[in-house]
Enzyme design. Structure first.
Site, PDB file in Angstrom:
ATOM      1  N   GLU A   1      -6.716   4.538   7.976  1.00  0.00           N
ATOM      2  CA  GLU A   1      -6.565   5.990   7.767  1.00  0.00           C
ATOM      3  C   GLU A   1      -7.835   6.582   7.186  1.00  0.00           C
ATOM      4  O   GLU A   1      -8.160   7.746   7.431  1.00  0.00           O
ATOM      5  CB  GLU A   1      -5.340   6.248   6.870  1.00  0.00           C
ATOM      6  CG  GLU A   1      -4.048   6.049   7.661  1.00  0.00           C
ATOM      7  CD  GLU A   1      -2.929   5.369   6.914  1.00  0.00           C
ATOM      8  OE1 GLU A   1      -2.944   5.372   5.667  1.00  0.00           O
ATOM      9  OE2 GLU A   1      -2.029   4.819   7.573  1.00  0.00           O
TER      10      GLU A   1
ATOM     11  N   SER B   1       3.396  -2.067  10.289  1.00  0.00           N
ATOM     12  CA  SER B   1       4.852  -2.096  10.456  1.00  0.00           C
ATOM     13  C   SER B   1       5.477  -3.444  10.110  1.00  0.00           C
ATOM     14  O   SER B   1       6.402  -3.904  10.783  1.00  0.00           O
ATOM     15  CB  SER B   1       5.246  -1.662  11.879  1.00  0.00           C
ATOM     16  OG  SER B   1       4.790  -0.348  12.134  1.00  0.00           O
TER      17      SER B   1
ATOM     18  N   HIS C   1      -9.546   1.139   4.956  1.00  0.00           N
ATOM     19  CA  HIS C   1      -8.240   1.278   5.612  1.00  0.00           C
ATOM     20  C   HIS C   1      -8.382   2.175   6.846  1.00  0.00           C
ATOM     21  O   HIS C   1      -9.182   3.111   6.852  1.00  0.00           O
ATOM     22  CB  HIS C   1      -7.220   1.879   4.642  1.00  0.00           C
ATOM     23  CG  HIS C   1      -5.833   1.846   5.200  1.00  0.00           C
ATOM     24  ND1 HIS C   1      -5.367   2.813   6.055  1.00  0.00           N
ATOM     25  CD2 HIS C   1      -4.837   0.930   5.084  1.00  0.00           C
ATOM     26  CE1 HIS C   1      -4.137   2.495   6.425  1.00  0.00           C
ATOM     27  NE2 HIS C   1      -3.799   1.364   5.850  1.00  0.00           N
TER      28      HIS C   1
ATOM     29  N   GLU D   1      -5.390  -4.936  10.649  1.00  0.00           N
ATOM     30  CA  GLU D   1      -4.359  -3.919  10.848  1.00  0.00           C
ATOM     31  C   GLU D   1      -4.643  -3.152  12.132  1.00  0.00           C
ATOM     32  O   GLU D   1      -5.421  -2.192  12.128  1.00  0.00           O
ATOM     33  CB  GLU D   1      -4.357  -2.942   9.667  1.00  0.00           C
ATOM     34  CG  GLU D   1      -4.048  -3.594   8.344  1.00  0.00           C
ATOM     35  CD  GLU D   1      -3.510  -2.581   7.348  1.00  0.00           C
ATOM     36  OE1 GLU D   1      -2.382  -2.761   6.888  1.00  0.00           O
ATOM     37  OE2 GLU D   1      -4.205  -1.601   7.052  1.00  0.00           O
TER      38      GLU D   1
ATOM     39  N   ASN E   1       0.869  -1.181   0.000  1.00  0.00           N
ATOM     40  CA  ASN E   1       0.000   0.000   0.000  1.00  0.00           C
ATOM     41  C   ASN E   1       0.909   1.235   0.000  1.00  0.00           C
ATOM     42  O   ASN E   1       1.507   1.564   1.022  1.00  0.00           O
ATOM     43  CB  ASN E   1      -0.879  -0.053   1.267  1.00  0.00           C
ATOM     44  CG  ASN E   1      -1.693   1.200   1.458  1.00  0.00           C
ATOM     45  OD1 ASN E   1      -1.786   2.053   0.570  1.00  0.00           O
ATOM     46  ND2 ASN E   1      -2.311   1.314   2.628  1.00  0.00           N
TER      47      ASN E   1
ATOM     48  N   GLY F   1       2.323   2.315  10.774  1.00  0.00           N
ATOM     49  CA  GLY F   1       3.237   3.436  10.593  1.00  0.00           C
ATOM     50  C   GLY F   1       3.939   3.862  11.876  1.00  0.00           C
ATOM     51  O   GLY F   1       4.580   4.908  11.922  1.00  0.00           O
TER      52      GLY F   1
ATOM     53  N   LYS G   1       0.157   4.267  -0.246  1.00  0.00           N
ATOM     54  CA  LYS G   1      -0.479   5.439   0.392  1.00  0.00           C
ATOM     55  C   LYS G   1      -0.218   6.702  -0.446  1.00  0.00           C
ATOM     56  O   LYS G   1      -0.135   6.615  -1.668  1.00  0.00           O
ATOM     57  CB  LYS G   1       0.008   5.583   1.842  1.00  0.00           C
ATOM     58  CG  LYS G   1      -0.189   4.298   2.635  1.00  0.00           C
ATOM     59  CD  LYS G   1      -0.024   4.481   4.118  1.00  0.00           C
ATOM     60  CE  LYS G   1      -0.228   3.145   4.820  1.00  0.00           C
ATOM     61  NZ  LYS G   1      -0.120   3.226   6.267  1.00  0.00           N
TER      62      LYS G   1
HETATM   63  P1  PGA Z   1       2.808   0.348   7.661  1.00  0.00           P
HETATM   64  O1  PGA Z   1       1.348   0.505   7.018  1.00  0.00           O
HETATM   65  O2  PGA Z   1       3.381  -0.927   7.107  1.00  0.00           O
HETATM   66  O3  PGA Z   1       3.579   1.569   7.217  1.00  0.00           O
HETATM   67  O4  PGA Z   1       2.625   0.294   9.135  1.00  0.00           O
HETATM   68  C1  PGA Z   1       0.504  -0.591   6.849  1.00  0.00           C
HETATM   69  C2  PGA Z   1      -0.810  -0.170   6.278  1.00  0.00           C
HETATM   70  O5  PGA Z   1      -1.361   0.862   6.691  1.00  0.00           O
HETATM   71  O6  PGA Z   1      -1.371  -0.845   5.390  1.00  0.00           O
END
Ligand code: PGA
Length: 252
Positions: free
Chosen positions: A97, A213, A95, A167, A9, A173, A11
């Site tokens: 976010e 992460s 997601h 997640e 992803n 993140g 983003k």
């Molecule tokens: P990250 O993001 O690996 O940077 O923690 C994962 C995601 O939001 O899909």
């Protein structure tokens, strides 16, 4: 046996040139990948370019979101048909976010799941608890509720098109990863819910990715867990050097 699924992803990162170069790099390194399903999710504006680079490779392309209407006066939004038109096979929905920064609800995400399926897209339905919810002992309640609501009205037959991504919000993140045991426990809970809503066959066949992460140095441990069927990777999907080893960890 479930075929592991590793997804990147991207983003709101990279630019046109770097998206192109990353796609070219992945194409070179993963040209023969077969035993693991691999997909990348670039920003909308680079989908066309990335899909052209990855055309006729085993690496699939998907979008990070879509709007649940076929067309019309929805300024700034993108429909499922537009996504298939530029070469997308899958789409990330719900997601964290989008849930927490943009304010999307379970009901709205469920509408997107139905519209995506109608358009021939394969949804990656994301869910996960916040740190407060985990500390309050509500992880199972929260993720079960998100799963049931996100899949409301989806038939057992349609489930083969759906991937679930667990997640935990506190791990996205942040550099903090769920332990393999924490991930497996959440995935087992989700699989139980699938068994209740559908049946054992659907529960056993559904791919449940872990996200939050995931890095080259923790991927193998996470992916070795019985209920972890792949990874949804954010930060570490932005370079060939960090994404390819995660795919390789899934191959082993
Ligand atoms: P990250 O993001 O690996 O940077 O923690 C994962 C995601 O939001 O899909």
């Amino acid at each position: 046996m479930r075929r592991l699924f590793v997804a990147g992803n991207w983003k709101m990162n990279l630019d046109g040139c770097r998206s192109h170069d990353l796609a070219e790099g992945l194409k070179k390194q993963l040209a023969d990948v077969q035993d693991v399903r691999v997909a990348v999710f670039p920003p909308y504006v680079y989908l066309n370019c990335v899909a052209n680079v990855l055309n006729k490779t085993p690496i699939e392309v998907g979008a990070q979101n879509m709007y649940p209407e076929p067309e019309g006066a929805y300024t700034g939004e993108v429909s499922g048909a537009m996504l298939t038109d530029v070469g997308c096979r899958c789409v990330i929905l719900g997601h964290s976010e989008r849930r927490h920064v943009i304010g999307e609800t379970d009901e709205f995400i469920n509408r997107k799941v139905h519209k995506a399926l109608e358009c021939g897209l394969e949804p990656v339905l994301c869910l996960g608890e916040t740190l407060e919810q985990r500390r309050a002992g509500q992880m199972e309640k929260v993720v079960s509720g998100q799963l049931r609501a996100g899949l409301d009205g989806v038939s057992a037959g349609q489930m083969e098109k759906i991937t679930v991504a667990y997640e935990p919000v506190w791990a996205i993140g942040t550099g903090e990863t769920a332990t393999p045991e924490q991930a497996d426990q959440a995935h087992a809970c989700l699989r139980n819910v699938l068994g209740e809503v559908y049946d054992e066959e659907v529960a056993e066949a559904t791919i449940i990715q872990y996200g939050g992460s995931v890095k080259p140095d923790n991927a193998a441990d996470l992916l070795s867990m019985p209920n972890v069927d792949g990874a949804l990777v954010g930060g570490a999907s932005l370079s060939v050097e960090s994404f390819v080893p995660i795919v390789q960890a899934a191959l082993n």
